[in-house]
Motif scaffolding. Structure first.
Motif, PDB file in Angstrom:
ATOM      1  N   UNK A  47      15.212 -25.222 -20.575  1.00  0.00           N
ATOM      2  CA  UNK A  47      13.755 -25.344 -20.475  1.00  0.00           C
ATOM      3  C   UNK A  47      13.190 -26.027 -21.713  1.00  0.00           C
ATOM      4  N   UNK A  64       8.881 -19.180 -29.313  1.00  0.00           N
ATOM      5  CA  UNK A  64       8.798 -19.788 -27.973  1.00  0.00           C
ATOM      6  C   UNK A  64      10.071 -19.491 -27.192  1.00  0.00           C
ATOM      7  N   UNK A  67      10.305 -15.885 -26.066  1.00  0.00           N
ATOM      8  CA  UNK A  67       9.407 -15.580 -24.943  1.00  0.00           C
ATOM      9  C   UNK A  67       9.928 -16.182 -23.647  1.00  0.00           C
ATOM     10  N   UNK A  68      10.445 -17.374 -23.747  1.00  0.00           N
ATOM     11  CA  UNK A  68      11.021 -17.983 -22.545  1.00  0.00           C
ATOM     12  C   UNK A  68      12.237 -17.182 -22.085  1.00  0.00           C
ATOM     13  N   UNK A  71      11.234 -14.234 -20.221  1.00  0.00           N
ATOM     14  CA  UNK A  71      10.793 -14.608 -18.873  1.00  0.00           C
ATOM     15  C   UNK A  71      11.968 -14.902 -17.956  1.00  0.00           C
ATOM     16  N   UNK A  75      13.003 -13.024 -14.509  1.00  0.00           N
ATOM     17  CA  UNK A  75      13.367 -13.674 -13.237  1.00  0.00           C
ATOM     18  C   UNK A  75      14.677 -13.110 -12.707  1.00  0.00           C
ATOM     19  N   UNK A 134       2.838  -9.222 -28.555  1.00  0.00           N
ATOM     20  CA  UNK A 134       2.505 -10.573 -28.095  1.00  0.00           C
ATOM     21  C   UNK A 134       3.611 -11.107 -27.178  1.00  0.00           C
ATOM     22  N   UNK A 136       5.814  -9.434 -25.310  1.00  0.00           N
ATOM     23  CA  UNK A 136       6.035  -8.784 -24.008  1.00  0.00           C
ATOM     24  C   UNK A 136       4.739  -8.471 -23.272  1.00  0.00           C
ATOM     25  N   UNK A 137       3.638  -8.810 -23.880  1.00  0.00           N
ATOM     26  CA  UNK A 137       2.382  -8.649 -23.171  1.00  0.00           C
ATOM     27  C   UNK A 137       1.879  -7.227 -23.084  1.00  0.00           C
TER      28      UNK A 137
ATOM     29  N   UNK B 179       2.204 -16.243 -17.230  1.00  0.00           N
ATOM     30  CA  UNK B 179       1.803 -17.140 -18.299  1.00  0.00           C
ATOM     31  C   UNK B 179       2.689 -17.090 -19.533  1.00  0.00           C
ATOM     32  N   UNK B 180       3.583 -16.172 -19.565  1.00  0.00           N
ATOM     33  CA  UNK B 180       4.401 -16.078 -20.756  1.00  0.00           C
ATOM     34  C   UNK B 180       5.211 -17.356 -20.933  1.00  0.00           C
ATOM     35  N   UNK B 181       4.838 -18.113 -21.900  1.00  0.00           N
ATOM     36  CA  UNK B 181       5.567 -19.321 -22.268  1.00  0.00           C
ATOM     37  C   UNK B 181       5.714 -20.325 -21.133  1.00  0.00           C
ATOM     38  N   UNK B 182       5.072 -20.037 -20.047  1.00  0.00           N
ATOM     39  CA  UNK B 182       5.041 -21.040 -18.994  1.00  0.00           C
ATOM     40  C   UNK B 182       6.319 -21.196 -18.203  1.00  0.00           C
ATOM     41  N   UNK B 183       7.192 -20.249 -18.293  1.00  0.00           N
ATOM     42  CA  UNK B 183       8.435 -20.451 -17.556  1.00  0.00           C
ATOM     43  C   UNK B 183       8.241 -20.325 -16.057  1.00  0.00           C
ATOM     44  N   UNK B 184       7.151 -19.716 -15.673  1.00  0.00           N
ATOM     45  CA  UNK B 184       6.880 -19.648 -14.237  1.00  0.00           C
ATOM     46  C   UNK B 184       5.796 -20.666 -13.878  1.00  0.00           C
ATOM     47  N   UNK B 225       0.935 -11.401 -19.775  1.00  0.00           N
ATOM     48  CA  UNK B 225       0.874 -11.557 -21.214  1.00  0.00           C
ATOM     49  C   UNK B 225      -0.441 -12.234 -21.565  1.00  0.00           C
ATOM     50  N   UNK B 231      -1.115 -22.773 -25.773  1.00  0.00           N
ATOM     51  CA  UNK B 231      -0.048 -22.610 -24.818  1.00  0.00           C
ATOM     52  C   UNK B 231      -0.570 -22.799 -23.393  1.00  0.00           C
ATOM     53  N   UNK B 234      -0.510 -26.381 -22.727  1.00  0.00           N
ATOM     54  CA  UNK B 234       0.848 -26.830 -22.506  1.00  0.00           C
ATOM     55  C   UNK B 234       1.317 -26.440 -21.100  1.00  0.00           C
TER      56      UNK B 234
END
Lengths: 162, 300
Positions: A47, A64, A67-68, A71, A75, A134, A136-137, B179-184, B225, B231, B234
């Protein structure tokens, strides 16, 4: 932090060397599966390569990626309902060999997901409660509570094992 | 057990070196393929370039004409001059005419794809609707459907949009975007829906993106999040890129506007209604946020 001049091979080399362990650790304890964690780390790097975001600093880049990775793990956890999980033995093989550390890692791995992630981010990445919140929200106070409860659960698990 | 033990146990978990090398190889192999620019984008870029050249040439020509008076036909004998009956072009008309005649089917470059710098996009946005003024939190929608709040509700009613995909918060299904880092930043549901429109120009449709906070009912917060504005931008870019790749359309127009809703129905054009994350600064008490992307088309 721009990296436009770097060759792809150099960039990948740097990324993997710098972050693979951290991401793998986070994903392993989140997913409880070594093969899934490896895939998640690779997906995370893909990614980054694909999106080529511009980072202000290495810390920003790492944040970044984490956080990715979280995510990607989310998934994969969702996909678990449709696909069988990997053998536990593969995951245990990824844990440390030292008996004391291994016991602790196993106990950590057996905690509920909510605690595993915050403990990993706190102890392995040195994240503060605010930073974890931040990532994990959740609110900082919720993270604090999870950290505390996670520690207690870990202690209980280790005490029972003795 | 102390903190140092926990840290040591965690830090001793590492990815095997062999696997790292294999991963590097896989990433290197994947990188060029994934970074290849889609053909459509190449064509769009080429069309934009040609249009710019054309406009520049037309502008230059117009300016040249402006400073060089054309002699009347009787003085030139109409040899090698203008075709009889035509009048010298005025500079403005020449420019406008060129833009209109050279652009059919390639309107994309002339329209703003992102409207951050100017709040008055040329032709993409048909209406601006500052839905939530931010004065109170009482009009916070409970679902995306309630976001319809255009100036004239009858306008929407008359259009009969059909919701094709819709996100379900917390499930990762449909078009929900975590919205976390936009992976979705896109979902399979949205992608599949977009594919229905590949190559079609006989239907009006648009994508709307709603950035909306929602309460995390089960308290897990795994899909939600907070999203810093940079972000957010982005992420929008990511969505846009994906739509370029997927939709096979002449243009994907996105309008990003802080705390305002843009309603963008236009044939063969994706529009978007976007709430920027800064919108939520007006509602600090709401716990989480999420993206909803919905694809609509117009019922015929």
């Amino acid at each position: 932090m721009k990296e436009t001049s770097a060759r792809p091979a150099d960039r990948i080399e740097r990324l993997v060397n710098a972050y693979a362990d951290d991401l793998y650790r986070i994903c392993l304890f989140r997913l409880q599966s070594a093969p899934d964690a490896e895939d998640a780390v690779q997906d995370t790097f893909l990614k980054l390569i694909e999106k080529r975001p511009v980072f202000r600093s290495e810390e920003h880049e790492k944040a970044w990626l984490i956080r990715v990775a979280l995510n990607v793990c989310a998934d994969r956890l969702r996909e678990r309902t449709r696909h069988p999980q990997a053998e536990l033995s593969e995951t245990l093989a990824a844990l440390p060999e030292d008996p004391a550390l291994r016991d602790l890692a196993e106990a950590l791995l057996a905690l509920p997901e909510a605690y595993r992630t915050v403990l990993t981010l706190h102890y392995a990445e040195g994240y503060t409660t605010k930073e974890i919140a931040r990532a994990i929200g959740k609110s900082a106070s919720a993270v604090k509570m999870r950290l505390q409860k996670g520690r207690d659960l870990l202690k209980d698990a280790l005490t029972k094992g003795e | 057990m102390n903190d140092q033990n926990v840290k040591d146990a965690l830090m001793s978990v590492r990815l095997d070196e062999e696997k790292k090398e294999a991963m590097k190889g896989a990433l290197l192999a994947a990188a060029p393929v994934r970074q290849r620019m889609p053909v459509r984008r190449v064509l769009t870029a080429a069309a934009a370039f040609l249009l710019i050249i054309g406009l520049g040439f037309a502008g230059y020509k117009a300016l040249t004409k402006d400073v060089t008076p054309t002699l009347p036909p009787e003085n030139t004998g109409a040899v090698g001059g203008q075709v009889e009956g035509t009048e010298p072009d005025k500079p403005e008309e020449t420019t406008a005419g060129t833009a209109e005649t050279e652009a059919p089917g390639t309107e994309a470059p002339t329209e703003p794809s992102l409207v951050n710098e100017v709040n008055q996009p040329v032709s993409v946005v048909t209406e601006q609707n500052p839905v939530f003024s931010g004065e109170t939190g009482t009009d916070i929608p409970t679902n995306v459907g309630n976001l319809w709040n255009i100036t004239d509700p009858n306008e929407l009613e008359s259009i009969h949009w059909r919701e094709l995909v819709r996100g379900e918060p917390g499930t990762g299904s449909g078009s929900y975007l975590a919205p976390k880092a936009g992976t979705h930043a896109y979902s399979t549901g949205l992608t599949r829906a977009l594919e229905q429109y590949a190559g079609r120009d006989d239907v009006n449709y648009y994508v709307r993106i709603d950035v909306i906070r929602y309460t995390d009912p089960d308290g897990t917060g795994t899909d939600c999040n907070t999203l810093p504005p940079d972000e957010s931008l982005r992420l929008y870019e990511e969505i846009r890129e994906r739509m370029y790749e997927t939709a096979a359309l002449e243009e994907v127009s996105f309008v990003i506007e802080q705390t305002a809703l843009w309603y963008v129905p236009q044939s063969t054009t994706f529009g978007a209604m976007v709430y920027d994350a800064s919108f939520f600064e007006h509602f600090p008490d709401l716990p989480d946020c999420g993206f909803f992307v919905s694809l609509y088309d117009e019922l015929s």
